[in-house]
Design an enzyme around this catalytic site. Structure first.
Site, PDB file in Angstrom:
ATOM      1  CB  CYS A  70      -0.859  -0.027   1.264  1.00  0.00           C
ATOM      2  SG  CYS A  70      -1.703   1.523   1.620  1.00  0.00           S
ATOM      3  CB  CYS A 172      -2.420   4.551  -5.177  1.00  0.00           C
ATOM      4  SG  CYS A 172      -3.791   3.533  -4.596  1.00  0.00           S
TER       5      CYS A 172
HETATM    6  N1  DGL Z   1      -3.760   0.825  -2.367  1.00  0.00           N
HETATM    7  C1  DGL Z   1      -3.458   1.760  -1.331  1.00  0.00           C
HETATM    8  C2  DGL Z   1      -2.350   2.689  -1.720  1.00  0.00           C
HETATM    9  O1  DGL Z   1      -1.450   2.215  -2.386  1.00  0.00           O
HETATM   10  C3  DGL Z   1      -4.630   2.349  -0.586  1.00  0.00           C
HETATM   11  C4  DGL Z   1      -5.636   3.096  -1.383  1.00  0.00           C
HETATM   12  C5  DGL Z   1      -6.828   3.497  -0.556  1.00  0.00           C
HETATM   13  O2  DGL Z   1      -7.391   2.667   0.148  1.00  0.00           O
HETATM   14  O3  DGL Z   1      -7.183   4.695  -0.607  1.00  0.00           O
HETATM   15  O4  DGL Z   1      -2.275   3.827  -1.356  1.00  0.00           O
END
Ligand code: DGL
Length: 247
Positions: A70, A172
């Site tokens: 993440c 993201c």
């Molecule tokens: N996939 C995550 C990231 O890389 C989280 C995205 C989210 O839940 O807003 O930031």
């Protein structure tokens, strides 16, 4: 090795997929914290609490390493590492290492929290890389099926229109699911953090393949979304962590 990976939802499955491609004979445990989705608009305190709960769970599962799949939580890797002796890997470090070797200017798409914290920008500007950041708050709710509004990619990325850069970082882990649309709209190649992470890790010992995917809340679209990314059937397990406090 037993490898624990987490994200707010399906984004980290992109990272998992890349790591599994390189290391097919490992035991993988994935935790998607869908009950708290999206992470991208949460405070640092909330993200510390969610991440620490998941780390506790991985400790119970006796994993050998943890991957923060993440972008939003990756900016706090040092703080998470203070909570456990299990080595933790984040996706920002390998992405920055790849970008600084290959590009002098990039745009950066990420969640609002990641952009506000400026983690990518600080690390890259130290190496003379020009960064044009843009928060994309509509992408994750769209990809997770939380709203049925269509994305107008040209409108979403409009503010990058007159900027000049060589590549776009998908900062993201959800965004590789929109890779084609983003590249077509911006006319540059994209950098996928999952690929950067998989390329950067060296795992010595191999074992047998296993994959268990937990989600803190199951929704009807989740199962098919995960299977679409992985390309095969897998049974998701709903798992509420006992110590989860905040909704
Ligand atoms: N996939 C995550 C990231 O890389 C989280 C995205 C989210 O839940 O807003 O930031």
């Amino acid at each position: 090795m037993k490898i624990g990976m987490f994200d707010s939802g399906i984004g980290g499955i992109n990272v998992l997929k890349e790591v599994m491609k390189k290391y097919p004979n490992q035991e993988y445990i994935y935790f998607g914290d869908t009950i708290h989705l999206p992470y991208g608009n949460k405070t640092k305190e909330q993200l510390m609490e969610f991440g620490t709960n998941i780390i506790r769970f991985f400790e119970e599962q006796q994993v050998d390493m943890i991957v923060i799949a993440c972008g939003t939580c990756s900016g706090m890797v040092e703080e998470y590492q203070e909570k456990t002796d299990i080595p933790i890997y984040d996706i920002i470090t390998p992405t920055v290492n790849y970008v600084k070797k290959n590009y002098r200017s990039v745009s950066l798409l990420a969640t609002a929290t990641t952009i506000e914290k400026g983690v990518f920008e600080k690390k890259l500007s130290n190496h003379g890389v020009q960064v044009y950041p843009l928060a994309c708050p509509h992408f994750v709710p769209y990809l997770e099926g939380l709203n049925d509004q269509k994305l107008d990619m040209n409108r979403e990325l409009q503010s990058l229109e007159n900027k000049c850069y060589e590549a776009v970082i998908l900062g993201c882990t959800h965004y590789p699911l929109l890779q084609k649309e983003i590249e077509q709209c911006l006319h540059v190649v994209s950098v996928d953090p999952g690929v950067c992470l998989a390329d950067s890790i060296e795992l010595k010992s191999e074992s047998h393949f296993s994959l268990t995917i937990y989600m803190s809340e199951l929704t009807s679209v989740l199962q098919s979304n995960v299977e679409r990314i992985l390309g095969y059937k897998v049974e998701l397990i709903e798992k509420r962590l006992d110590y989860m406090i905040t909704k």
